[in-house]
Design an enzyme around this catalytic site. Structure first.
Site, mmCIF file in Angstrom:
data_model
loop_
_atom_site.group_PDB
_atom_site.id
_atom_site.type_symbol
_atom_site.label_atom_id
_atom_site.label_comp_id
_atom_site.label_asym_id
_atom_site.label_seq_id
_atom_site.Cartn_x
_atom_site.Cartn_y
_atom_site.Cartn_z
ATOM 1 N N ASP A 297 53.652 -21.034 -7.734
ATOM 2 C CA ASP A 297 53.337 -22.045 -6.728
ATOM 3 C C ASP A 297 52.513 -23.171 -7.355
ATOM 4 O O ASP A 297 52.785 -24.352 -7.140
ATOM 5 C CB ASP A 297 52.563 -21.388 -5.577
ATOM 6 C CG ASP A 297 52.042 -22.401 -4.572
ATOM 7 O OD1 ASP A 297 52.849 -22.995 -3.849
ATOM 8 O OD2 ASP A 297 50.801 -22.609 -4.525
ATOM 9 N N VAL B 215 50.927 -30.873 -2.247
ATOM 10 C CA VAL B 215 49.987 -30.339 -3.234
ATOM 11 C C VAL B 215 48.897 -29.505 -2.563
ATOM 12 O O VAL B 215 48.879 -28.289 -2.676
ATOM 13 C CB VAL B 215 49.364 -31.456 -4.095
ATOM 14 C CG1 VAL B 215 48.391 -30.870 -5.118
ATOM 15 C CG2 VAL B 215 50.450 -32.236 -4.814
ATOM 16 N N LYS C 246 52.949 -27.532 -8.281
ATOM 17 C CA LYS C 246 51.929 -28.513 -7.926
ATOM 18 C C LYS C 246 51.435 -29.267 -9.157
ATOM 19 O O LYS C 246 51.135 -30.464 -9.080
ATOM 20 C CB LYS C 246 50.778 -27.814 -7.198
ATOM 21 C CG LYS C 246 51.200 -27.233 -5.859
ATOM 22 C CD LYS C 246 50.092 -26.420 -5.203
ATOM 23 C CE LYS C 246 50.554 -25.845 -3.874
ATOM 24 N NZ LYS C 246 49.507 -25.017 -3.224
ATOM 25 N N GLY D 213 47.688 -24.020 5.746
ATOM 26 C CA GLY D 213 47.433 -24.043 7.185
ATOM 27 C C GLY D 213 48.377 -24.991 7.879
ATOM 28 O O GLY D 213 48.617 -26.105 7.407
#
Length: 358
Positions: free
Chosen positions: A223, A155, A227, A325
């Site tokens: 996207d 998520v 989620k 990241g």
């Protein structure tokens, strides 16, 4: 001390970052957490596969560029990924799955997770596809085989929203969730506020590494759609499918829209939300929303993400942090491994307490 042997499926940015974490902080983590980690197998579409029952020396692999050189020339290496064989056949405790997301059917990650669970191995994954499309079935499969299935990184990367809902908000009734769950779109909206046109803002996001060459999944909301499905199902106990979540992206917004909103004390954000209706069904959607500046999500800027949980006793509880990241997502895998370890330790503590008080 307990040691967990890992199989890494995919050796791109996230699992490489996990390997780096093991190399650089392994001893420290073992002391702090009470368990050691050892990688015994890696499968990667580009590099091939590498299996060493006594543990893989990760440092030389991390010194090379991703996929170069391949594993074929190394002891235990092969140019063939041998993914099913690595997952099902190599003795290990935990499979860390970090391959690309396929929003259509979840493959091949779905098969990776199933093979591991059926082989009696714990799974941690950052992949949205299997969790959003087949999360409930995978949890049943994990329970049938007595293993854990953890997916915190699916998520908000390393920002712990699923675990926050399950553990820190335990005892509260959560009636809905809403959030900014895509840093790319949030960055682009911020640049529109600065007066930059949409195409130029997308190019900037791509240059900074926030957006892919094809930014469709980000700017059109797909996207976030996955989620929202995960949050609705994991937190609200819904049984949503992808098509149950309506989607509208940000491509039609302009700097003029931003100026008009600012004049009215509002900020445009791409918000994913899921809320329980009175009849127990769930209203789930992804859409641009002009939020009042005092709203907890309105102040989230740049590539940051945030999720607000609507609770009965505390009102809105908001968790904010990085939503992407490689290092941050690798931490999500580590947090999943910690959760697996803690769950494994519970029966042992129960037996000890029974023996002390029996």
């Amino acid at each position: 001390m307990t040691r967990y042997d890992l199989a890494l499926i995919g050796f791109g940015g996230v699992n490489r970052a996990l390997a780096q974490l093991i190399v650089e902080r392994g001893d420290e983590l073992a002391t702090e957490l009470g368990f050691a980690l050892r990688v015994v197998a890696i499968s990667d579409l580009r590099a091939g596969s590498l299996v060493r029952g006594d543990g893989i020396d990760l440092a030389p692999l991390l010194a090379a560029k991703p996929g170069e050189p391949g594993f074929a020339g190394l002891p235990g290496g092969s140019a063939d990924p041998r993914t099913e064989q690595v997952i099902s056949g190599v003795p290990c405790d935990i499979v860390a799955e970090a391959t690309f997301t396929n929003p259509a059917d979840g493959e091949p990650a779905l098969s990776h997770v199933r093979w591991a669970l059926e082989a009696g191995k714990h799974v941690c994954t950052t992949n949205k596809g299997p969790v959003a499309l087949h999360g409930r079935a995978l949890r049943r499969l994990a329970a049938e085989h007595g293993v854990g299935f953890e997916c915190e990184g699916s998520v908000l990367s390393g920002t712990p929203v699923l675990r926050t809902a399950r553990r820190l908000l335990a005892g509260l009734r959560i009636s809905g969730v809403e959030g900014i769950m895509n840093g790319t779109s949030n960055y682009i909206l911020g640049r529109l506020e600065d007066g930059v046109d949409f195409p130029e803002a997308v190019k900037e996001a791509q240059a900074l590494g926030y957006a892919e060459a094809d930014p469709t999944a980000d700017v059109e909301g797909f996207d976030v759609q996955l989620k929202v499905v995960i949050l609705a199902n994991e937190v609200l106990g819904a049984g949503l499918r992808r098509d149950d979540v309506s989607v509208r992206g940000i491509a039609r917004l302009t700097p003029a829209d931003m100026r008009d909103a600012a004049a009215r004390g509002l900020r445009w954000k791409l918000v994913g939300s899921a809320a329980l209706r009175e009849d127990g069904t769930v209203d789930a959607r992804v859409a641009p929303v002009a939020l009042p500046v005092e709203h907890p999500l309105a102040c989230v800027s740049g590539p940051a993400n945030a999720v607000s949980f609507h609770t009965d006793l505390l009102g809105a509880v908001t968790v904010s942090g990085p939503g992407a990241g490689r290092v941050e997502t690798a931490y999500a895998l580590l947090s999943d491994i910690i959760a697996i370890h803690q769950r494994q330790a519970v029966p042992a503590r129960a037996v000890l307490e029974e023996s002390l008080h029996g």
